[in-house]
Scaffold this motif. Structure first.
Motif, PDB file in Angstrom:
ATOM      1  N   ARG A 151      -9.974  -1.151  -1.971  1.00 28.48           N
ATOM      2  CA  ARG A 151     -11.078  -0.981  -2.933  1.00 28.48           C
ATOM      3  C   ARG A 151     -10.533  -0.412  -4.225  1.00 28.48           C
ATOM      4  N   ASN A 152      -9.553   0.462  -4.085  1.00 39.14           N
ATOM      5  CA  ASN A 152      -9.000   1.135  -5.251  1.00 39.14           C
ATOM      6  C   ASN A 152      -8.217   0.182  -6.154  1.00 39.14           C
TER       7      ASN A 152
ATOM      8  N   ALA B 260      -9.952   1.716   1.791  1.00 39.55           N
ATOM      9  CA  ALA B 260     -10.149   2.541   0.594  1.00 39.55           C
ATOM     10  C   ALA B 260      -9.093   2.189  -0.447  1.00 39.55           C
ATOM     11  N   LYS B 261      -7.875   2.004   0.013  1.00 39.52           N
ATOM     12  CA  LYS B 261      -6.763   1.647  -0.879  1.00 39.52           C
ATOM     13  C   LYS B 261      -7.029   0.289  -1.546  1.00 39.52           C
TER      14      LYS B 261
ATOM     15  N   LEU C 185     -17.734  -2.200   1.393  1.00 40.02           N
ATOM     16  CA  LEU C 185     -18.611  -1.024   1.369  1.00 40.02           C
ATOM     17  C   LEU C 185     -19.449  -0.978   2.639  1.00 40.02           C
TER      18      LEU C 185
ATOM     19  N   PRO D 162     -10.829   5.861 -10.941  1.00 39.33           N
ATOM     20  CA  PRO D 162     -10.068   5.175  -9.888  1.00 39.33           C
ATOM     21  C   PRO D 162      -8.596   5.597  -9.860  1.00 39.33           C
TER      22      PRO D 162
ATOM     23  N   GLU E 265      -9.528   2.335   7.900  1.00 34.44           N
ATOM     24  CA  GLU E 265     -10.442   2.835   6.865  1.00 34.44           C
ATOM     25  C   GLU E 265      -9.680   3.202   5.594  1.00 34.44           C
ATOM     26  N   ASP E 266      -8.524   3.848   5.786  1.00 37.75           N
ATOM     27  CA  ASP E 266      -7.746   4.252   4.619  1.00 37.75           C
ATOM     28  C   ASP E 266      -7.183   3.044   3.875  1.00 37.75           C
TER      29      ASP E 266
ATOM     30  N   LEU F 263      -7.409   8.522 -10.084  1.00 44.30           N
ATOM     31  CA  LEU F 263      -7.271   9.733  -9.270  1.00 44.30           C
ATOM     32  C   LEU F 263      -6.877   9.389  -7.838  1.00 44.30           C
ATOM     33  N   TYR F 264      -7.311   8.224  -7.386  1.00 46.28           N
ATOM     34  CA  TYR F 264      -7.082   7.853  -5.986  1.00 46.28           C
ATOM     35  C   TYR F 264      -5.978   6.813  -5.858  1.00 46.28           C
TER      36      TYR F 264
END
Lengths: 238, 412
Positions: free
Chosen positions: A83-84, A80-81, A56, A109, A76-77, A111-112
């Protein structure tokens, strides 16, 4: 297997006179299946550490390997992945979406994720069941007690079966009874499902539910040892 | 992220602040309504004007003296005396212009008619009996004068409804005598109320043989117009060509640049007027579009507030795996949904209002106005309102997407 490995981790905020060192050369590693409590007074850097470990926030010095890979190699992506599907977060303030049912909150979660929509309901139900809230599935957060809200947040953190669950003062906003239920839920996840849990707290009592305690003081590790007399949160099992 | 859920999130987001969403979108609604209204009324007005011009019939060709005016103030050539009896005679010959079915010289002027103590200022229209076919005129009492009257320069007149009412009231006008320019004319016919046809209001017109008008009223030897009808619409071009050739021949003109006459077809007039109304409509739409920009800025403002308010939500979404693109898309969709809905409401409102205006104009005001549903404005309206959402939502959505998850979660 090491899930998390940090070497001389540093985090410096601001510049010039406003420069503050939140983490000042922290080194440790966390293996799969550990239940680690990170303790310290406010300002000791424990929240910063959690933010850095949970992608984060970014560290400013030292090295951080997640599942053996240096995090600078991720975009960054990618982060995010990760973290997901590798991390779950439980916050002190619950952070549930208002005017959204328990079921939809837990689904967030998904949704992503890459998981097909047809499996979403079953996964969400399973996660909600594991925190014992099946009877609240269509309630909105405003209709739940603090303890129930936090268990919804835990179900949300669990849904993609993450490698690590980060819990940032999960009992901080709860009365002791609700806090016990939350701690019991975390302990059961650790023992029955083998989830790796990193718990941030300033209370020794809460920390002693873990298997290992890392104490921070002014951004440095003051002590890092196993819990000798581990507390079992069993009193309030329904 | 699956579109269905993004859409659901966006709708929830907008419904949470229902009254704020409605107020925000009002600017877009007004803008699109205005554009619809202008487009519909502009088209309606254009149709009305074209209808009036077509009152003369689409086969009509008008020959005017002087060269084609080069601009609005170029009137030097308009009042020449180049159209003469010789031209009328040549054009009447089938050998010169075989496609001409009717040809009528016209002279006109303003004169006062006196009947007893009553006077009325009217337009004298010097023509031949053909006028009744060319302008689709009829008499409700009496009859039109004849070709014989034209030849003999008879002092006869057919008067419009207003002249009859003003001079004679309800009593019969046929056979009565009125003085025009100190000459006594016999009323042989009266025309029913007809209103505007092309540029003339026939209710205020007295039709008199053109020969009489030339000789005794205007004192001229030339014609102000030659009104020609081709035998079919397809032959208009050929007719124009034949008229040009014949007149140039008569006037010894070899260089078309030096023409001392010009020809107008109904098509010319219609297209010239269409250009005028189109430009006016576009101009008004551009003015209305400014309100869309203002509305868009309102949207941007509110979206920025919304992004700030939902900082924690953004932080949470990022913590559970939303990428910058996901967040950007979510907020963009929200603003496009907002403006798109506003656009749809504006289109409906604009259509209803322009329908009502059309209803009032045709029923209360009495114009032959028809409601036009501006399909192109509808599509443009939807597209533009969506674009406004996209353009003005982009900045707030970018702000949202750029938020650091940690900062966002910490935000109180």
């Amino acid at each position: 297997m090491k899930i998390i490995e940090v070497k001389n981790l540093e985090k410096i905020y601001g510049e010039g006179d406003a420069r503050t060192t939140a983490l000042d050369g922290v080194t440790f590693d966390i293996k799969k299946g550990e239940f680690v409590a990170i303790m310290g007074a406010s300002g000791s850097g424990k929240s910063t550490l959690l933010h850095v470990l949970g992608f984060l926030d970014k560290h400013t010095g030292g090295e951080y390997y997640f599942e053996g890979k240096k995090i600078e190699s991720y975009t960054e992506d990618d982060l995010a992945k990760l973290r997901n599907n590798k991390m779950g977060f439980v916050f002190q303030a619950f952070n549930l979406l208002p005017r959204t049912t328990v079921l939809e909150n837990v689904k967030l979660p998904l949704l992503y994720s890459d998981i097909p929509e047809s499996k979403w309901d079953a996964l969400a139900m399973e996660a909600i069941d594991s925190v014992g809230l099946m009877h609240r599935i269509n309630h909105e957060p405003s209709q739940l007690s603090g303890g129930e809200k936090q268990r919804v947040a835990i179900a949300r953190a669990l849904i993609l079966n993450p490698s690590v669950i980060f819990a940032d003062e999960p009992t901080g906003n709860l009365d002791s009874k609700s806090g016990q239920i939350v701690m019991q839920t975390l302990q059961r996840l650790h023992e029955d499902h083998g989830n790796t849990i990193i718990l941030i707290t300033h209370e020794t009592y809460t920390a002693e539910h873990a298997t290992r305690i890392i104490k921070l003081h002014d951004g440095k590790i003051a002590s890092d040892e196993a819990v000798k007399h581990r507390l079992k949160a069993t009193q309030f099992i329904k | 992220m699956i579109l269905k859920y993004t859409l659901k999130t966006a709708i929830t987001g907008l419904r949470t602040n229902k009254s704020r969403s409605i107020l925000t979108v009002l600017g877009i609604v007004i803008g699109i309504t205005a554009i619809m209204l202008i487009a519909s009324l502009g088209k309606g007005a254009q149709n009305l004007i074209l209808d009036q011009i077509q009152g003369m019939g689409s086969k009509t060709v008008i020959v005017l003296p002087g060269r084609q005016p080069k601009g609005a103030s170029d009137s030097a050539q308009m009042f020449t005396d180049s159209l003469r009896e010789k031209d009328f005679d040549s054009l009447s010959k089938k050998s010169n212009a075989p496609t001409i079915s009717r040809i009528m010289p016209v002279v006109f002027g303003a004169e006062t008619a006196v009947y007893g103590s009553e006077t009325y200022r009217m337009t004298i229209f010097g023509a031949s009996p053909m006028i009744s076919e060319i302008f689709d005129l009829d008499v409700d009492k009496g009859e039109f004068f004849t070709d014989e009257d034209v030849k003999s320069l008879a002092d006869v007149a057919v008067i419009g409804a207003n002249i009859k009412d003003e001079l004679f009231g309800s009593s019969d006008a046929i056979g009565q005598r009125v003085k025009i320019k100190n000459r006594t004319f016999r009323i042989v016919g009266t025309m029913p109320k007809k209103g505007q046809v092309s540029f003339f209001n026939f209710d205020d017109i007295a039709v008199i043989p053109y020969t009489t008008t030339q000789q005794y009223i205007l004192g001229v030897k030339y014609y102000q117009r030659l009104i020609i009808q081709a035998d079919s619409e397809a032959n208009i071009k050929r007719t124009v060509r034949d008229v040009e050739t014949t007149l140039r021949n008569n006037h010894d003109i070899t260089d078309p640049e030096k023409d001392d006459f010009h020809i107008e077809t109904q098509e010319d007039i219609a297209s010239r007027l269409s250009v005028v109304t189109d430009v006016l409509t576009m101009f008004l739409i551009a003015v209305a579009a400014i309100s869309l920009i203002v509305g868009g800025i309102g949207i941007m403002n509110i979206m920025l507030v919304s992004v700030t308010e939902r900082t924690r939500e953004i932080g949470l979404r990022k913590a559970v795996g939303a990428t910058e693109k996901d967040v950007l898309f979510q907020f963009l969709l929200e603003s496009v949904l907002l403006t798109g809905t506003g656009g749809a409401i504006g289109i409906a409102l604009g259509a209803i209002l322009s329908f009502l205006v059309a209803l009032i104009l045709s029923n209360v005001v009495g114009l032959s106005w028809e409601f036009v549903f501006p399909l192109s404005a509808t599509l443009i309206g939807l597209f533009v309102s969506g674009m406004v959402g996209l353009v003005f939502g982009l900045y707030p959505a970018k702000q949202a997407a750029r938020k650091s998850p940690m900062e966002a979660l910490r935000y109180e």
